[in-house]
Scaffold this motif. Sequence first.
Motif, short mmCIF file in Angstrom:
data_model
loop_
_atom_site.label_atom_id
_atom_site.label_comp_id
_atom_site.label_asym_id
_atom_site.label_seq_id
_atom_site.Cartn_x
_atom_site.Cartn_y
_atom_site.Cartn_z
N GLN A 92 0.82 -1.21 0.00
CA GLN A 92 0.00 0.00 0.00
C GLN A 92 0.85 1.26 0.00
OE1 GLN A 92 -2.91 -0.20 3.20
NE2 GLN A 92 -4.46 -0.89 1.75
N ASP A 93 2.02 1.19 0.65
CA ASP A 93 2.88 2.38 0.70
C ASP A 93 3.85 2.44 -0.49
OD1 ASP A 93 4.61 0.31 1.30
OD2 ASP A 93 5.29 1.11 3.21
N ASN A 94 3.69 1.49 -1.45
CA ASN A 94 4.59 1.45 -2.63
C ASN A 94 6.06 1.54 -2.21
OD1 ASN A 94 2.47 1.51 -4.72
ND2 ASN A 94 2.07 3.55 -3.90
N GLN A 95 6.42 0.77 -1.20
CA GLN A 95 7.75 0.85 -0.61
C GLN A 95 8.85 0.81 -1.68
OE1 GLN A 95 9.24 -2.67 1.18
NE2 GLN A 95 10.47 -1.61 2.71
N VAL A 96 9.82 1.70 -1.51
CA VAL A 96 10.97 1.75 -2.42
C VAL A 96 12.21 1.24 -1.69
CG1 VAL A 96 12.56 3.31 -3.61
CG2 VAL A 96 10.09 3.61 -3.86
#
Length: 310
Positions: A92-96
């Motif tokens: 959901q947080d589009n983790q990078v």
Amino acid sequence: MQIDFSPVHQVFSQLSVLPNEVRRLFHGRGRCYPSLEHLTIDWLSGQIMCSVFKEQDEKWLDALRGCMHDLMQTQLGQDFVQCIFIQHRYRQDNQVETLFGALEEQIVVEENALRFELSLGKKQNSGLFLDMRNGRDWVKNHSQDKKVLNLFAYTCGFSVAAIAGGAQKVVNLDMAKAALKQGRRNHLLNQHSLEAISFLGHDLFKSWGKLRKMGPYDLIVIDPPTFQKGSFALTKDYQRILRRLPELLSPSAQVLACVNDPALQSQFLIDEMHREAPSIKYVERLPNPPEFKDIDPEGGLKCLVFKNHT
């Protein structure tokens, strides 16, 4: 299933230089490479973005990291690559996850000599859909002296292409006002005057009267999302757009209508156009860029050209 990253290694081994323009380097989502169906790799003018669309186990992720490490040991990686990062799109947080270098979140890239601002890291989408390159190029080549309506404009890539192609006026409509602001910046990056460009942060289905007054249009681009909670569902709402098209079009106007749902074929749009707006006839489907190879020709992006015959 055995993890096989050799197709990715092969892509990099075949490159002698990395391109000046933004490009998809590896397209696993076309399902041509078993175990890599949820991976894409994009070249973004000095940065490499690896997008993972479905959660993978640590062994798979380590294989991807190792592949990128091998690239950085080559002269190609050392000479051209400033940063490599993984975007975990399934989160959901589009983790990078940055593997090498330092991520530059706001960058400007080129495509077909046009400039676009990208936002990397925090948002799910960067601001430019690379599979639409041929669509933008088609619009550029068919906009001379035209009045253009760009529906679901997002960051106005089609609008930039239309103005670059000599459009007389472009009207952009999208509910996302932040995306339209990025669209303004994209035009300014290309030294375009904003006098002939409108940016409408409106709900399409509440804006027919306004759009009709601003028309008629010689070219309309329809590039909707497959699903947008509370505002658009492609299989239900596309028909609502198509049946209103004739009132917006000039005689002999063109329509570029797009579908990016793997479950829907080109025929869906051809049939719906025939049913809802029979005066608008199918002309052709634009080919997708060659790097977007798909095991099913109907599985990828569908960009269909229609022409008004009234």
